[in-house]
Design a protein around this motif. Structure first.
Motif, PDB file in Angstrom:
ATOM      1  N   MET B   1      56.073  38.335  37.968  1.00 33.97           N
ATOM      2  CA  MET B   1      55.461  38.909  36.773  1.00 33.97           C
ATOM      3  C   MET B   1      54.494  37.900  36.143  1.00 33.97           C
ATOM      4  SD  MET B   1      57.799  41.550  34.916  1.00 33.97           S
ATOM      5  CE  MET B   1      59.338  42.215  35.500  1.00 33.97           C
ATOM      6  N   THR B   2      53.508  38.448  35.435  1.00 36.28           N
ATOM      7  CA  THR B   2      52.461  37.597  34.873  1.00 36.28           C
ATOM      8  C   THR B   2      52.546  37.580  33.355  1.00 36.28           C
ATOM      9  OG1 THR B   2      51.128  38.576  36.621  1.00 36.28           O
ATOM     10  CG2 THR B   2      49.974  37.174  35.020  1.00 36.28           C
ATOM     11  N   PRO B   3      52.717  36.428  32.747  1.00 31.56           N
ATOM     12  CA  PRO B   3      52.741  36.374  31.278  1.00 31.56           C
ATOM     13  C   PRO B   3      51.431  36.910  30.695  1.00 31.56           C
ATOM     14  CG  PRO B   3      53.509  34.298  32.209  1.00 31.56           C
ATOM     15  CD  PRO B   3      52.947  35.091  33.349  1.00 31.56           C
ATOM     16  N   ALA B   4      51.564  37.749  29.661  1.00 33.02           N
ATOM     17  CA  ALA B   4      50.385  38.354  29.047  1.00 33.02           C
ATOM     18  C   ALA B   4      49.670  37.351  28.152  1.00 33.02           C
ATOM     19  CB  ALA B   4      50.802  39.577  28.233  1.00 33.02           C
ATOM     20  N   THR B   5      48.394  37.599  27.917  1.00 33.99           N
ATOM     21  CA  THR B   5      47.614  36.684  27.077  1.00 33.99           C
ATOM     22  C   THR B   5      47.089  37.326  25.803  1.00 33.99           C
ATOM     23  OG1 THR B   5      45.671  37.231  28.398  1.00 33.99           O
ATOM     24  CG2 THR B   5      46.890  35.241  29.012  1.00 33.99           C
TER      25      THR B   5
END
Lengths: 323, 283
Positions: B1-5
């Protein structure tokens, strides 16, 4: 039984013997046709000062057409069972019909604050399940019911509940007074002319409302043959002998939804709910209640069949709703 | 999963709650908004088999999203493909029997002992306070689920020393008070989530305890938005930010028009740190 604490709120006094006598004297045991139009049903079975329960609410499979008819007939001093209701109570208060309510959950917003502050509405505090348990006790012919919730809240002192020592275990338990409304109004998917009725999908307390109430008005999307009930008796929700009047009310929950039949009218829901948020429902009542004579006329003049058909098409789910 | 910015703080709140949802537990969720979105998000990412019920006796539905406004219960989409349909007392009975592990609720106010107000802001007596809808099903959820998770905003007025009105029970006045008022033992408040923090309760005193903060605030910022000083856990954890995969689901399947998550502040990652964003709203 030791009373540890008790609420000071007024409540409809439970009277199981009185209820039994009412049933003995007023409820026909045989199949008697009970079809009335909405005007006749409300005129005959809703009286000023009655305690009124309706199942579900103005937006969700509620008896919306009959709620509007109560307002049109200017009934007075009704005491409303406010379990899971958004705007129906607001409309009844604005219409000058309701002055008291037992609160489980009602439409919030400025109308409620205004009505309470102005003394137009007296509230007694419960919760949704506490109210439906009170109806359950009423539906069982009991004077009260024990529950393991509600104790210690600040609704408790504003209610008719009591905290007592359970004579069996010695532990504290809350007792609620049974509720036997004067009249219940229930919108159903199907009924026959005698009052046998079917509700498909979930509900709040429709069966208990029918069993617990002295007078019961059923409004139905569809009138079906009694033989249909005999073919599939497990699907009967409400038996005929509890029902006093049957009103044929297609789209009777409008602007709300009836599961499996039609979707809610979102634009109308927003207009109505917006009125409660602004604290002004008079324009709504004028447009949708006072300026038309009946549910049929409202559908014809204010809604239109094109919209009705669109709402039917938008309700795409069929599973579980006998279609 | 990709941390949101770049995300709304209320999206973060939903994500944080979804991650504590356990597949083996049963849930009763408030009919809409953040509590419902939290469990639906968990079903889609973390706990596909987790079951919940709603107040109208819908047992383990596979809800068809999105819903029409206010169609939280007794609507076909909400109860779609359930295992059982009942009534309000069905839900009440299951909770009273001990079948419901966790309730998830919104609240207007929560106090030191986790008491819940959904009735009035200001004075009840005299009728001059600002009225709200009442407890609804929350009283039963808070009384009878083994654990209760509350969701609210991190604002001073939402965390008073004592709520203006105890609509639904937390620990009431402290240890032993629930049982003395007839509520089942072993039940009660478990967590409070805000967009900024996660709280639990200190076991002995039953008092609210700060356990974790969001990556875009400090402990002091959280405490400044409370009207009382909570207990502080020995170690304060930092909650993970939302993941892009979570936001995708919230934005395309759950709160598609941003009605629930659109309010509140937005957060962005700037120079490697999460800070309140200059641009609000979805891109």
């Amino acid at each position: 039984m030791e009373i540890l604490a008790e609420g000071q709120g007024a409540y409809l006094p439970p009277d199981p013997d009185g209820f039994r006598a009412w049933v003995r004297d007023n409820k026909p045991r045989t199949l008697v046709p009970k079809m009335l139009n909405e005007h006749e049903a409300i005129e005959k079975f809703v009286s000023d000062g009655d305690y009124v329960a309706y199942d579900c609410n103005y937006f969700q499979r509620g008896p919306s057409s009959l709620i509007r008819e109560i307002i049109r007939q200017q009934k007075k001093d009704l005491w409303v069972c406010g379990k899971f209701t958004y705007v129906a109570l607001a409309l009844l208060v604005e219409g000058g019909c309701a002055t008291r309510a037992d609160i489980g959950f009602v439409g919030f917003g400025p109308w409620l604050s205004k009505a309470v502050a102005a003394g137009r509405l007296q509230t007694y505090e419960y919760s949704n399940v506490v109210m439906t348990y009170r109806l359950q006790a009423g539906a069982q012919g009991l004077p009260f019911i024990g529950v393991r919730s509600f104790g210690g809240t600040e609704g408790f002192p504003q209610s008719g509940a009591k905290l007592v020592t359970d004579p069996f275990s010695g532990k504290p338990v809350v007792l609620l007074p049974a509720l036997n409304p004067d009249v219940s109004i229930i919108h159903v998917h199907q009924a026959d002319v005698y009052g046998n009725a079917r509700v498909f999908g979930t509900g709040i307390s429709h069966v208990d409302c029918a069993l617990a109430s002295k007078k019961v008005i059923v409004s139905a999307e569809e009138i079906i043959e009694t033989d249909e009930f005999r073919r599939d008796p497990a699907r009967t929700s409400i038996p005929h002998f509890t029902v006093d009047a049957v009103v044929h009310a297609p789209f009777g929950a409008y602007p709300g939804t009836v599961q499996g039949r039609y979707a809610s009218d979102v634009q109308h829901v927003v207009e109505c709910f917006g009125g409660t948020m602004r604290g002004d429902l008079q324009p709504y009542l004028e447009k949708w209640v006072y300026s038309v004579d009946s549910h049929d006329e409202m559908l014809e003049k204010r809604v239109g069949w094109k919209k009705i058909q669109a709402l039917q098409r938008r309700e795409t789910i069929r599973e579980g709703y006998s279609i | 999963m990709t941390p949101a910015t770049h995300f709304a703080e209320r999206e973060h709140l939903i994500c944080a709650v979804s991650r504590v949802i356990e597949e083996e537990k049963s849930y009763w969720v408030g009919g809409g908004g953040e509590p419902l979105y939290s469990i639906l998000l968990a079903q889609r990412l973390y706990a596909s088999g987790v079951q919940y019920m709603t107040e109208d006796g819908v047992i383990a539905p596979q809800s068809m999203m999105p819903w029409d406004p206010l169609m939280t219960m007794v609507a076909s989409r909400a109860g779609y493909r359930a295992l059982q349909w009942g009534t309000m007392n069905t839900a009440g009975n299951f909770a009273q029997l001990g079948y419901v592990d966790v309730g998830i609720l919104n609240t207007l106010q929560v106090d030191r002992y986790g008491n819940i107000n959904s009735t009035v802001l200001g004075e009840y007596e005299g009728g001059q306070g600002r009225r709200f809808g009442g407890p609804g099903g929350a009283d039963t959820i808070a009384a009878q689920c083994w654990r209760t998770i509350l969701m609210t905003d991190q604002q001073k007025r939402k965390f008073p020393e004592r709520v203006d009105f105890v609509s639904s029970p937390g620990f009431l006045d402290g240890p032993g008070a629930r049982e003395a008022n007839g509520l089942p033992p072993g039940t009660g408040p478990w967590r409070v989530f805000t967009p900024w923090a996660m709280f639990g309760y200190e076991e002995q005193s039953c008092e609210l305890m700060l356990m974790a903060i969001s990556p875009f605030v400090t402990v002091d910022m959280v405490l400044a938005e409370m009207s009382f000083e909570p207990k502080i856990a020995p170690t304060i954890e930092t909650l993970d930010p939302p993941m892009e995969e979570e936001l995708e689901i919230i934005r395309t399947q759950l709160d598609t028009d941003g009605q629930t998550t659109g309010r509140g502040q937005w957060v962005e990652k700037r120079d490697g740190k999460y800070v309140f964003a200059e641009t609000q709203g979805r891109e």
